[in-house]
Design an enzyme around this catalytic site. Sequence first.
Site, PDB file in Angstrom:
ATOM      1  N   ASN A 151       0.792  -1.364   0.119  1.00 37.93           N
ATOM      2  CA  ASN A 151      -0.113  -0.055  -0.024  1.00 37.93           C
ATOM      3  C   ASN A 151       0.786   1.300  -0.097  1.00 37.93           C
ATOM      4  O   ASN A 151       0.446   2.307  -0.680  1.00 37.93           O
ATOM      5  CB  ASN A 151      -0.889  -0.174   1.268  1.00 37.93           C
ATOM      6  CG  ASN A 151      -0.405  -0.105   2.658  1.00 37.93           C
ATOM      7  OD1 ASN A 151       0.837  -0.712   2.754  1.00 37.93           O
ATOM      8  ND2 ASN A 151      -1.025   0.146   3.476  1.00 37.93           N
ATOM      9  N   GLU A 248       4.474  -5.036  11.775  1.00 36.73           N
ATOM     10  CA  GLU A 248       3.469  -4.018  11.763  1.00 36.73           C
ATOM     11  C   GLU A 248       2.070  -4.476  10.774  1.00 36.73           C
ATOM     12  O   GLU A 248       2.301  -4.763   9.662  1.00 36.73           O
ATOM     13  CB  GLU A 248       4.223  -2.647  10.712  1.00 36.73           C
ATOM     14  CG  GLU A 248       4.988  -2.164  11.509  1.00 36.73           C
ATOM     15  CD  GLU A 248       4.406  -1.354  12.656  1.00 36.73           C
ATOM     16  OE1 GLU A 248       3.502  -0.896  12.749  1.00 36.73           O
ATOM     17  OE2 GLU A 248       5.431  -0.816  13.599  1.00 36.73           O
ATOM     18  N   CYS A 282      -3.573   0.548   6.892  1.00 39.90           N
ATOM     19  CA  CYS A 282      -3.851  -0.478   7.795  1.00 39.90           C
ATOM     20  C   CYS A 282      -4.493   0.322   9.172  1.00 39.90           C
ATOM     21  O   CYS A 282      -5.130  -0.450   9.795  1.00 39.90           O
ATOM     22  CB  CYS A 282      -2.449  -0.738   8.232  1.00 39.90           C
ATOM     23  SG  CYS A 282      -1.094   0.609   8.702  1.00 39.90           S
ATOM     24  N   GLU A 461       7.583   1.193  14.745  1.00 39.85           N
ATOM     25  CA  GLU A 461       8.303   1.929  13.824  1.00 39.85           C
ATOM     26  C   GLU A 461       8.262   3.443  14.291  1.00 39.85           C
ATOM     27  O   GLU A 461       7.170   3.829  14.657  1.00 39.85           O
ATOM     28  CB  GLU A 461       7.799   1.762  12.384  1.00 39.85           C
ATOM     29  CG  GLU A 461       8.011   0.394  11.955  1.00 39.85           C
ATOM     30  CD  GLU A 461       7.891   0.134  10.403  1.00 39.85           C
ATOM     31  OE1 GLU A 461       6.869   0.379   9.972  1.00 39.85           O
ATOM     32  OE2 GLU A 461       8.691  -0.537   9.892  1.00 39.85           O
TER      33      GLU A 461
HETATM   34  P1  NAD Z   1       0.755  -9.738   3.102  1.00 43.49           P
HETATM   35  O1  NAD Z   1       1.020 -10.294   4.247  1.00 43.49           O
HETATM   36  O2  NAD Z   1       0.051 -10.552   2.133  1.00 43.49           O
HETATM   37  O3  NAD Z   1       2.211  -9.489   2.447  1.00 43.49           O
HETATM   38  C1  NAD Z   1       3.074  -8.837   2.678  1.00 43.49           C
HETATM   39  C2  NAD Z   1       4.704  -9.279   2.433  1.00 43.49           C
HETATM   40  O4  NAD Z   1       4.796 -10.713   2.895  1.00 43.49           O
HETATM   41  C3  NAD Z   1       4.667  -9.266   1.069  1.00 43.49           C
HETATM   42  O5  NAD Z   1       6.050  -8.681   0.700  1.00 43.49           O
HETATM   43  C4  NAD Z   1       4.752 -10.826   0.654  1.00 43.49           C
HETATM   44  O6  NAD Z   1       5.321 -11.114  -0.678  1.00 43.49           O
HETATM   45  C5  NAD Z   1       5.466 -11.342   2.147  1.00 43.49           C
HETATM   46  N1  NAD Z   1       5.102 -12.634   2.468  1.00 43.49           N
HETATM   47  C6  NAD Z   1       3.959 -13.330   1.862  1.00 43.49           C
HETATM   48  N2  NAD Z   1       4.014 -14.678   2.739  1.00 43.49           N
HETATM   49  C7  NAD Z   1       5.028 -14.761   3.371  1.00 43.49           C
HETATM   50  C8  NAD Z   1       5.695 -15.607   4.246  1.00 43.49           C
HETATM   51  N3  NAD Z   1       5.067 -16.861   4.397  1.00 43.49           N
HETATM   52  N4  NAD Z   1       6.895 -15.389   4.622  1.00 43.49           N
HETATM   53  C9  NAD Z   1       7.392 -14.179   4.497  1.00 43.49           C
HETATM   54  N5  NAD Z   1       6.925 -13.289   3.739  1.00 43.49           N
HETATM   55  C10 NAD Z   1       5.778 -13.680   3.262  1.00 43.49           C
HETATM   56  O7  NAD Z   1       0.246  -8.317   3.081  1.00 43.49           O
HETATM   57  P2  NAD Z   1      -0.313  -7.436   1.919  1.00 43.49           P
HETATM   58  O8  NAD Z   1      -1.432  -7.669   1.249  1.00 43.49           O
HETATM   59  O9  NAD Z   1       1.110  -7.108   1.054  1.00 43.49           O
HETATM   60  O10 NAD Z   1      -0.608  -5.937   2.609  1.00 43.49           O
HETATM   61  C11 NAD Z   1      -1.975  -5.682   3.320  1.00 43.49           C
HETATM   62  C12 NAD Z   1      -1.673  -5.942   4.789  1.00 43.49           C
HETATM   63  O11 NAD Z   1      -0.743  -5.177   5.411  1.00 43.49           O
HETATM   64  C13 NAD Z   1      -3.015  -5.373   5.466  1.00 43.49           C
HETATM   65  O12 NAD Z   1      -3.234  -6.588   6.473  1.00 43.49           O
HETATM   66  C14 NAD Z   1      -2.455  -4.247   6.166  1.00 43.49           C
HETATM   67  O13 NAD Z   1      -3.252  -3.813   7.430  1.00 43.49           O
HETATM   68  C15 NAD Z   1      -1.098  -4.501   6.633  1.00 43.49           C
HETATM   69  N6  NAD Z   1      -0.447  -3.329   6.590  1.00 43.49           N
HETATM   70  C16 NAD Z   1       0.040  -2.943   7.951  1.00 43.49           C
HETATM   71  C17 NAD Z   1       0.840  -1.704   8.064  1.00 43.49           C
HETATM   72  C18 NAD Z   1       1.229  -1.382   9.646  1.00 43.49           C
HETATM   73  O14 NAD Z   1       2.169  -0.539   9.687  1.00 43.49           O
HETATM   74  N7  NAD Z   1       0.690  -1.947  10.622  1.00 43.49           N
HETATM   75  C19 NAD Z   1       1.125  -0.785   7.125  1.00 43.49           C
HETATM   76  C20 NAD Z   1       0.645  -1.307   5.858  1.00 43.49           C
HETATM   77  C21 NAD Z   1      -0.131  -2.494   5.453  1.00 43.49           C
END
Ligand code: NAD
Length: 487
Positions: A151, A248, A282, A461
């Site tokens: 995002n 996060e 998020c 962070e």
């Molecule tokens: P996601 O968990 O699908 O993927 C995040 C990252 O993890 C990607 O780079 C992905 O390739 C990698 N990944 C996937 N499976 C993995 C594994 N088994 N081991 C290691 N890495 C792996 O999340 P998304 O769809 O990219 O992002 C949306 C989510 O992120 C939402 O839930 C949102 O709330 C959260 N988010 C949180 C924050 C925060 O600061 N708290 C900020 C932005 C987004």
Amino acid sequence: MTTPVYENFINGHFLKNQTGDTFAVKNPATDEVIYHVEIADEFIQNAAIESAKQGFAAWSAMTPIERSRILLKAVAILRERNDELAKVEVLDTGKPWQEAECVDVETGADVIEYFAGLAPAQVGQQQMVGNDFYYTRKEPLGICAGIGAWNYPLQIACWKSGPALAAGNAVIFKPSEETPLGAIKLAEIFIEAGVPAGVFNVVQGAAEVGQWLTANPNIEKVSFTGEVGTGKKVMASAAGSLKDVTMELGGKSPLLVFDDADVSQAVSAAMLGNFYTQGEICTNCTRIYVHKNVYQQFIDELKTRTEQNIIAGDPMDPEVNLGALISKKHQELVLGYIDKGIQEGATLLTGGKALSPASAPNGYFVEPTVFVDCKDDMTIVKEEIFGPVMSVLVFDDEDDVILRANDTHLGLAAGVFTKDIQRAHRVIHQLQAGICWINSYGNSPAEMPVGGYKQSGIGRENGIETLDHYTQTKSIYVGMSNIESPF
Ligand code: NAD
């Protein structure tokens, strides 16, 4: 027309993989493939570790003030290239130009600048113990991995590399496979600024590459941004080599609007906290609890402003303020939640359908959607949707609404709108969330630590404390007299 193919960025330059495997990246607003990226195969993975080891040796040997100076150069380049980088983010994510142009690069640069400033100010302790004494040193951890969500791709890369590099670590960063270009641009900028080769490496790919990072014993820490479920897998894998983790994760955050609130301001906050970045933030306040005395006024204004003021379309058009969702799959997921909301008895106040704007007819748009008549146990009120879907609920008692707001396994953010200063603080102190706002929503300056309670995260962070998460304390005892030994 052939599209560019980006290689992994290792040891200061692009490096070709051996398998030749690539993946395609689409512009979410057009459904067109805009470039391909090589997947980090075993050759790249080994090269990334070797590169980071060398990078760490060079970078950690510099003084904090030398590192700070170099990082500040990177900050200046980021700001100079704001528009070029913002465009990369718009094409990768589908978010509106009007946001990326003033938020994405800027908030990333701010955080690197903040930690560059703090780096030389880190101090240890010294204490006399009788005639002897000890002192402590704040030493970097070594190689840190960053794994990003899609995002805010460049901002996430900056938020993770800023404190890590300021503290003297090397980083291997894996952006989301949906949005891989921003991190590559950052890697090039670090090199241009004078960060030694190998200090910031970018590996590309999906879950398998992430899993390799989390399991690799050469890596001391993983800072992860993504979904709760993925976070649990990352943490379990990191446990195998007892890595430090920062998590996060997702949220389902409440905003409480009391009957003495400035209702128009509360509507602004609710719209920002649900429709900015087309709802893919998020910390979004996706559960809006409105006091029954101002409920009708709140939803009337919300409906009018949502229907009149939101412009969806080609995200590069500066007038557009609602972009496309990240992928077709995600669009379908969000529409599925909307169907579920209707099935479970919520009422659509506005929105609810896919959108096909004239200037971007193939994009993955969803109408800004507001549900009323929501109940606490509905799926749309309990689960993170990560799209422009708001649930409005009614309350009439302060203690009761606090219980309802806290009745979730998530705890990323929360907000309160009221003019009663005592109530504002009393309520916010009882809300179980790591990032809270009073009469405001969504601001996240570099100075303020951010992170989740409960299953929304671990660690923080930004803010001063984050530097501690990228260092370890070495205690050194100094004997000033002869050792007394029974041997
Ligand atoms: P996601 O968990 O699908 O993927 C995040 C990252 O993890 C990607 O780079 C992905 O390739 C990698 N990944 C996937 N499976 C993995 C594994 N088994 N081991 C290691 N890495 C792996 O999340 P998304 O769809 O990219 O992002 C949306 C989510 O992120 C939402 O839930 C949102 O709330 C959260 N988010 C949180 C924050 C925060 O600061 N708290 C900020 C932005 C987004």
